[in-house]
Motif scaffolding. Structure first.
Motif, short mmCIF file in Angstrom:
data_model
loop_
_atom_site.label_atom_id
_atom_site.label_comp_id
_atom_site.label_asym_id
_atom_site.label_seq_id
_atom_site.Cartn_x
_atom_site.Cartn_y
_atom_site.Cartn_z
N ARG A 21 31.95 23.88 76.12
CA ARG A 21 31.57 23.04 74.99
C ARG A 21 31.03 23.88 73.84
N THR A 24 33.62 25.57 71.46
CA THR A 24 34.44 24.79 70.54
C THR A 24 33.82 24.80 69.14
N ASP A 25 34.62 24.38 68.17
CA ASP A 25 34.11 24.28 66.80
C ASP A 25 33.47 22.92 66.52
N ALA A 26 33.56 22.01 67.47
CA ALA A 26 33.03 20.65 67.27
C ALA A 26 31.51 20.68 67.29
N CYS A 82 30.56 9.58 71.26
CA CYS A 82 31.41 10.77 71.13
C CYS A 82 32.14 10.94 72.45
N GLU A 113 36.58 12.28 69.49
CA GLU A 113 36.41 13.40 68.55
C GLU A 113 37.72 13.74 67.85
N ASP A 115 39.07 16.60 67.16
CA ASP A 115 39.86 17.75 67.60
C ASP A 115 40.44 17.57 69.01
N GLN A 116 40.48 16.35 69.50
CA GLN A 116 40.97 16.08 70.84
C GLN A 116 42.50 15.97 70.82
N LEU A 302 32.51 12.11 59.28
CA LEU A 302 33.43 12.75 60.21
C LEU A 302 34.39 11.68 60.74
#
Length: 356
Positions: A21, A24-26, A82, A113, A115-116, A302
Motif C-alpha cells: 500500500r 502506491t501513488d494513491a 475507499c 479508487e 487507480d484500480q 478526487l
C-alpha cells in the motif's frame, strides 16, 4: 491465491499488505489498510481476503464480502469510503481470474479508487470525493479559504467567537477517548438520519459494532479518531473517522441541533483541519456526495467509481437484476439538481410525518 478470513492473516502478511500500500501513488486512506478489514470481519462473518502469491511472497490482497448466492462486494460496502485491491507493481491478473479465485460472480463497489485498473473498466458512474489539502499547514489552508470562500470563513469564525461568549469557552479535542462522547455522536447522527428521512445507519447493529471496534483501533495507518467541539463542558459537535499518517478520512460528523445557529459542525471541521495539519496529516477526505459545507471547505476533488465487475453466468444476471435498477434511478435523480432537491424535501416531509 489463498482465501482467508481477515483475522487469519499473519503479521507478516499484514506487514506486506502495508508495504504494498505504501508503494502506491494513491493517498494512504485508512479504509484500505488491513486493520479496517479485520474490524469489518469481526461484525460481518462473510468477510474474506484473497491473498495473491508469486512463489511464497504475497504480491496482492483483495478484501471483500461474499453473499449467500455467491455475489461479491467491497468489504464494508455502504460505509467504506475507499475500496479496491492492494497489488504489487507489475502484478499481471485478469479480473475474471480473480473473481473465480474468490468464488464470486461479481464484485460491487461504490467508492472505488481511481487507480484500480482491474475494476475501473467496469464502473457505471464516476463521483467526486471532496478533499481538504493541509499539506502546507493550516495557515496556508486558511489563506486559500480567504480567497475562495471569504464570506464563509469570516462568518464561521465569527460564529465560533459568539458561541464562546454565549455558551461557554470553546474547546476542541482532536482525539477524544471518552466513550460517552461517542455515544452522544451516534445519538445525534441517528436523529439527523431520521430528520432527513434517510436510513439510520446506526440502527444496523453491525455498523454500530464496527464503529465501536474501530474507536479502539490504534495502528499507525488506521486509528479511530473521535473529535469533539465543546462549549464550556458541553459537547456541541463531534466527528468520528479514521486516520492514517497522511489522511484523515471524515466519516460520521454531527452536531447538537440546539446550537445550530452557531454552525458548530463547520467550526468543528476547521478545528479538525488545524489539528490534522499539526499532526502532519496532509489531507482530509470528506467523502463523496455533494453538500454545501463541502463546497465551502474543499480545496479539491478526487474521482471515485461505482459499479460492479462481473463474470459471465447466472450470478452476474442476479447482480444486475438486484442492484442496477436502483443504482440507475439514484443516478438519474443525482444528475438533475432540481429533482434531487425535490427528493430531499420529500424525504424530510416523510420523516416529519413519521414523527408526528
Amino acid at each position: 491465491m489463498r482465501v482467508l478470513r481477515p483475522g487469519e492473516l499473519g503479521e507478516g502478511e499484514r506487514e506486506r499488505w502495508r508495504e504494498l500500500r505504501a508503494a502506491t501513488d494513491a493517498p494512504r486512506n485508512p479504509f484500505m489498510e488491513p486493520e479496517f478489514s479485520v474490524a469489518v470481519a469481526r461484525v460481518r462473518p462473510r468477510a474474506r481476503v484473497a491473498v495473491l502469491y508469486e512463489g511464497a511472497q504475497p504480491v496482492g490482497f483483495l478484501p471483500y464480502e461474499r453473499g449467500a448466492l455467491g455475489q461479491g462486494r467491497a468489504i464494508g460496502l455502504g460505509v467504506s469510503d475507499c475500496q479496491g485491491a492492494v497489488l504489487g507493481p507489475g502484478v499481471a491478473l485478469e479480473t475474471d481470474e480473480l473473481l473465480r479465485g474468490c468464488s464470486v460472480s461479481s464484485f460491487a463497489f461504490d467508492n472505488l479508487e481511481a487507480d484500480q485498473g482491474l475494476f475501473v473498466p467496469y464502473a457505471a458512474e464516476e463521483h467526486a470525493t471532496y478533499v481538504i489539502d493541509v499539506e502546507k499547514g493550516y495557515e496556508t489552508y486558511e489563506s486559500v479559504l480567504r480567497t475562495q470562500s471569504p464570506k464563509f470563513l469570516k462568518t464561521t469564525l465569527a460564529k465560533e467567537r459568539r458561541l464562546g461568549r454565549q455558551a461557554g469557552a470553546v474547546r476542541f479535542v482532536f482525539d477524544e477517548r471518552d466513550p460517552a462522547a461517542l455515544r452522544t455522536l451516534m445519538e445525534w447522527k441517528s436523529a439527523q438520519y431520521r430528520r432527513t428521512g434517510r436510513r439510520d445507519r446506526f440502527a444496523q447493529e453491525w455498523i454500530a459494532r464496527l464503529v465501536g471496534r474501530l474507536a479502539g483501533t490504534r495502528a499507525a495507518q488506521c486509528t479511530g479518531t473521535l473529535s469533539v467541539l465543546y462549549a464550556g463542558e458541553r459537547p456541541v459537535a463531534a466527528h468520528f473517522g479514521l486516520r492514517s499518517a497522511s489522511v484523515l478520512a471524515c466519516w460520521f460528523p454531527a452536531y447538537d441541533p440546539e446550537f445550530a445557529k452557531y454552525s458548530p459542525g463547520l467550526v468543528l471541521h476547521l478545528r479538525m483541519a488545524e489539528a490534522a495539519a499539526a499532526e502532519g496529516i496532509g489531507m482530509l477526505d470528506m467523502g463523496r456526495g455533494p453538500a454545501e459545507y463541502k463546497d465551502s471547505l474543499k480545496t479539491g476533488e478526487l474521482a471515485v467509481y461505482e459499479g460492479a465487475a462481473t463474470r459471465p453466468g447466472v450470478g452476474a444476471a442476479l447482480h444486475r437484476l438486484s442492484r442496477e435498477p436502483a443504482r440507475r434511478a439514484h443516478g438519474f435523480v443525482r444528475a438533475r439538481p432540481r429533482l434531487a432537491a425535490l427528493a430531499a424535501r420529500t424525504l424530510k416531509g416523510a420523516a416529519r410525518l413519521r414523527r408526528s
